[in-house]
Design a protein around this motif. Structure first.
Motif, PDB file in Angstrom:
ATOM      1  N   SER A 147       0.539  -1.523   0.046  1.00  0.00           N
ATOM      2  CA  SER A 147       0.490   0.280   0.190  1.00  0.00           C
ATOM      3  C   SER A 147       0.715   1.182   0.320  1.00  0.00           C
ATOM      4  O   SER A 147       0.152   2.265   0.165  1.00  0.00           O
ATOM      5  N   THR A 148       1.722   0.677  -0.689  1.00  0.00           N
ATOM      6  CA  THR A 148       2.888   2.218  -0.127  1.00  0.00           C
ATOM      7  C   THR A 148       2.660   3.654  -0.926  1.00  0.00           C
ATOM      8  O   THR A 148       3.182   4.968  -0.704  1.00  0.00           O
ATOM      9  N   PRO A 149       2.514   3.589  -2.044  1.00  0.00           N
ATOM     10  CA  PRO A 149       1.814   4.571  -3.469  1.00  0.00           C
ATOM     11  C   PRO A 149       0.794   4.764  -2.322  1.00  0.00           C
ATOM     12  O   PRO A 149       0.754   6.893  -2.954  1.00  0.00           O
ATOM     13  N   TYR A 150      -0.205   4.768  -1.966  1.00  0.00           N
ATOM     14  CA  TYR A 150      -1.224   4.958  -1.381  1.00  0.00           C
ATOM     15  C   TYR A 150      -1.036   5.722  -0.196  1.00  0.00           C
ATOM     16  O   TYR A 150      -1.994   6.827   0.539  1.00  0.00           O
ATOM     17  N   GLU A 151       0.572   5.790   0.941  1.00  0.00           N
ATOM     18  CA  GLU A 151       0.239   6.491   1.435  1.00  0.00           C
ATOM     19  C   GLU A 151       1.059   7.206   1.898  1.00  0.00           C
ATOM     20  O   GLU A 151       1.483   8.267   1.378  1.00  0.00           O
ATOM     21  N   VAL A 152       0.300   8.537   2.994  1.00  0.00           N
ATOM     22  CA  VAL A 152       0.272  10.085   3.029  1.00  0.00           C
ATOM     23  C   VAL A 152       0.792  10.145   4.926  1.00  0.00           C
ATOM     24  O   VAL A 152       0.103   9.518   4.842  1.00  0.00           O
ATOM     25  N   GLU A 153       2.640  10.293   5.195  1.00  0.00           N
ATOM     26  CA  GLU A 153       2.377  10.649   7.133  1.00  0.00           C
ATOM     27  C   GLU A 153       2.541   9.237   7.105  1.00  0.00           C
ATOM     28  O   GLU A 153       1.371   9.317   8.351  1.00  0.00           O
ATOM     29  N   ASN A 154       2.362   7.829   6.411  1.00  0.00           N
ATOM     30  CA  ASN A 154       2.363   6.561   7.544  1.00  0.00           C
ATOM     31  C   ASN A 154       0.632   6.713   7.978  1.00  0.00           C
ATOM     32  O   ASN A 154      -0.009   6.055   8.487  1.00  0.00           O
ATOM     33  N   GLU A 155      -0.060   7.011   7.143  1.00  0.00           N
ATOM     34  CA  GLU A 155      -2.203   7.270   6.901  1.00  0.00           C
ATOM     35  C   GLU A 155      -1.917   6.994   5.446  1.00  0.00           C
ATOM     36  O   GLU A 155      -1.783   7.336   4.954  1.00  0.00           O
ATOM     37  N   LEU A 156      -3.171   6.128   5.129  1.00  0.00           N
ATOM     38  CA  LEU A 156      -4.576   5.250   4.319  1.00  0.00           C
ATOM     39  C   LEU A 156      -4.970   6.206   4.304  1.00  0.00           C
ATOM     40  O   LEU A 156      -6.470   6.268   4.882  1.00  0.00           O
ATOM     41  N   PRO A 157      -5.777   6.178   2.669  1.00  0.00           N
ATOM     42  CA  PRO A 157      -7.410   7.433   2.569  1.00  0.00           C
ATOM     43  C   PRO A 157      -7.650   5.791   2.930  1.00  0.00           C
ATOM     44  O   PRO A 157      -7.803   4.777   1.687  1.00  0.00           O
ATOM     45  N   CYS A 158      -9.545   6.747   3.555  1.00  0.00           N
ATOM     46  CA  CYS A 158     -10.184   5.410   2.768  1.00  0.00           C
ATOM     47  C   CYS A 158     -11.423   6.137   2.433  1.00  0.00           C
ATOM     48  O   CYS A 158     -11.981   7.508   2.757  1.00  0.00           O
ATOM     49  N   PRO A 159     -11.597   5.616   0.786  1.00  0.00           N
ATOM     50  CA  PRO A 159     -12.156   7.092   0.023  1.00  0.00           C
ATOM     51  C   PRO A 159     -13.600   6.397   0.430  1.00  0.00           C
ATOM     52  O   PRO A 159     -15.148   6.974  -0.228  1.00  0.00           O
ATOM     53  N   LEU A 160     -13.908   5.643   1.529  1.00  0.00           N
ATOM     54  CA  LEU A 160     -15.710   4.959   1.118  1.00  0.00           C
ATOM     55  C   LEU A 160     -16.579   6.329   2.650  1.00  0.00           C
ATOM     56  O   LEU A 160     -17.137   6.557   2.312  1.00  0.00           O
ATOM     57  N   CYS A 161     -15.326   6.528   3.488  1.00  0.00           N
ATOM     58  CA  CYS A 161     -15.838   7.535   4.299  1.00  0.00           C
ATOM     59  C   CYS A 161     -15.036   8.533   4.342  1.00  0.00           C
ATOM     60  O   CYS A 161     -15.152   9.574   4.597  1.00  0.00           O
ATOM     61  N   ASN A 162     -14.464   9.020   3.430  1.00  0.00           N
ATOM     62  CA  ASN A 162     -13.487  10.330   3.332  1.00  0.00           C
ATOM     63  C   ASN A 162     -12.412  11.014   4.612  1.00  0.00           C
ATOM     64  O   ASN A 162     -12.383  12.077   4.379  1.00  0.00           O
ATOM     65  N   GLN A 163     -12.187   9.610   5.069  1.00  0.00           N
ATOM     66  CA  GLN A 163     -11.333   9.889   6.053  1.00  0.00           C
ATOM     67  C   GLN A 163      -9.678   9.493   6.208  1.00  0.00           C
ATOM     68  O   GLN A 163      -9.148   8.230   5.316  1.00  0.00           O
ATOM     69  N   TRP A 164      -8.954   9.795   6.821  1.00  0.00           N
ATOM     70  CA  TRP A 164      -7.353   8.930   7.141  1.00  0.00           C
ATOM     71  C   TRP A 164      -7.176   8.204   7.968  1.00  0.00           C
ATOM     72  O   TRP A 164      -7.615   8.401   9.316  1.00  0.00           O
ATOM     73  N   TYR A 165      -7.205   6.539   8.591  1.00  0.00           N
ATOM     74  CA  TYR A 165      -6.578   6.218   9.562  1.00  0.00           C
ATOM     75  C   TYR A 165      -5.060   5.594   9.218  1.00  0.00           C
ATOM     76  O   TYR A 165      -4.346   5.519   8.035  1.00  0.00           O
ATOM     77  N   SER A 166      -4.631   5.636  10.536  1.00  0.00           N
ATOM     78  CA  SER A 166      -3.549   4.858   9.861  1.00  0.00           C
ATOM     79  C   SER A 166      -3.002   3.409   9.458  1.00  0.00           C
ATOM     80  O   SER A 166      -3.817   2.654   9.089  1.00  0.00           O
ATOM     81  N   LYS A 167      -1.744   3.498   8.956  1.00  0.00           N
ATOM     82  CA  LYS A 167      -1.059   2.749   8.243  1.00  0.00           C
ATOM     83  C   LYS A 167      -1.712   0.570   8.990  1.00  0.00           C
ATOM     84  O   LYS A 167      -1.810   0.161   8.201  1.00  0.00           O
ATOM     85  N   ALA A 168      -1.059   1.150  10.186  1.00  0.00           N
ATOM     86  CA  ALA A 168      -0.851   0.093  10.691  1.00  0.00           C
ATOM     87  C   ALA A 168      -2.241  -0.378  11.526  1.00  0.00           C
ATOM     88  O   ALA A 168      -2.694  -1.887  11.096  1.00  0.00           O
ATOM     89  N   ASN A 169      -2.895   0.281  11.185  1.00  0.00           N
ATOM     90  CA  ASN A 169      -4.982  -0.274  12.299  1.00  0.00           C
ATOM     91  C   ASN A 169      -5.540   0.000  10.276  1.00  0.00           C
ATOM     92  O   ASN A 169      -7.005  -0.723  10.577  1.00  0.00           O
ATOM     93  N   PHE A 170      -5.292  -0.605   9.189  1.00  0.00           N
ATOM     94  CA  PHE A 170      -6.292   0.565   8.209  1.00  0.00           C
ATOM     95  C   PHE A 170      -6.743  -1.325   7.453  1.00  0.00           C
ATOM     96  O   PHE A 170      -7.959  -1.020   7.159  1.00  0.00           O
ATOM     97  N   SER A 171      -6.198  -1.900   7.882  1.00  0.00           N
ATOM     98  CA  SER A 171      -6.557  -3.551   7.187  1.00  0.00           C
ATOM     99  C   SER A 171      -7.727  -4.098   8.189  1.00  0.00           C
ATOM    100  O   SER A 171      -8.638  -3.933   7.585  1.00  0.00           O
ATOM    101  N   ARG A 172      -7.778  -3.557   9.301  1.00  0.00           N
ATOM    102  CA  ARG A 172      -9.085  -3.588  10.508  1.00  0.00           C
ATOM    103  C   ARG A 172     -10.233  -2.704  10.059  1.00  0.00           C
ATOM    104  O   ARG A 172     -11.023  -2.874   9.654  1.00  0.00           O
TER     105      ARG A 172
END
Length: 115
Positions: free
Chosen positions: A60-85
């Motif tokens: 998921s590295t191409p989608y990562e910004v400041e160790n967070e990943l975007p959720c397009p469904l919620c329109n929010q950012w989540y920690s990369k470590a917790n994004f799978s959950r």
């Protein structure tokens, strides 16, 4: 050890005694084992280098910004470590959620990097 010292001292006194014992030891301690490797065999192994192939593992590295990943469904950012959950709440995998909403994700990343 003490026997070796004894023999060395005796050799100084009696010259023939040492050679008599060492010849006896040499006769009785010859190796009964057959050599494992032939003497004319070279032990150097030539290793051919393999060209490294790029990894086929998805990240998921191409989608990562400041160790967070975007959720397009919620329109929010989540920690990369917790994004799978978090993705499990939407009943999809991290890969599915990030690859299926490219347009929204690109906009979120662009907004995040501009701020």
């Amino acid at each position: 050890m003490s026997e070796a010292g004894y023999l060395l001292i005796r050799e100084e006194i009696e010259d023939d005694l040492y050679t008599m014992y060492t010849n006896e030891v040499a006769v009785t301690t010859n190796s009964p084992q057959i050599p494992i490797q032939k003497e004319d065999y070279t032990t150097t192994k030539v290793v051919n280098r393999k060209t490294s192939m790029p990894s086929t593992r998805w990240t998921s590295t191409p989608y990562e910004v400041e160790n967070e990943l975007p959720c397009p469904l919620c329109n929010q950012w989540y920690s990369k470590a917790n994004f799978s959950r978090h993705a499990k709440h939407h009943n999809v995998s991290t890969r599915e959620i990030l690859e299926s909403h490219q347009e929204t994700i690109n906009q979120m990343i662009k907004r995040r990097k501009n701020n």
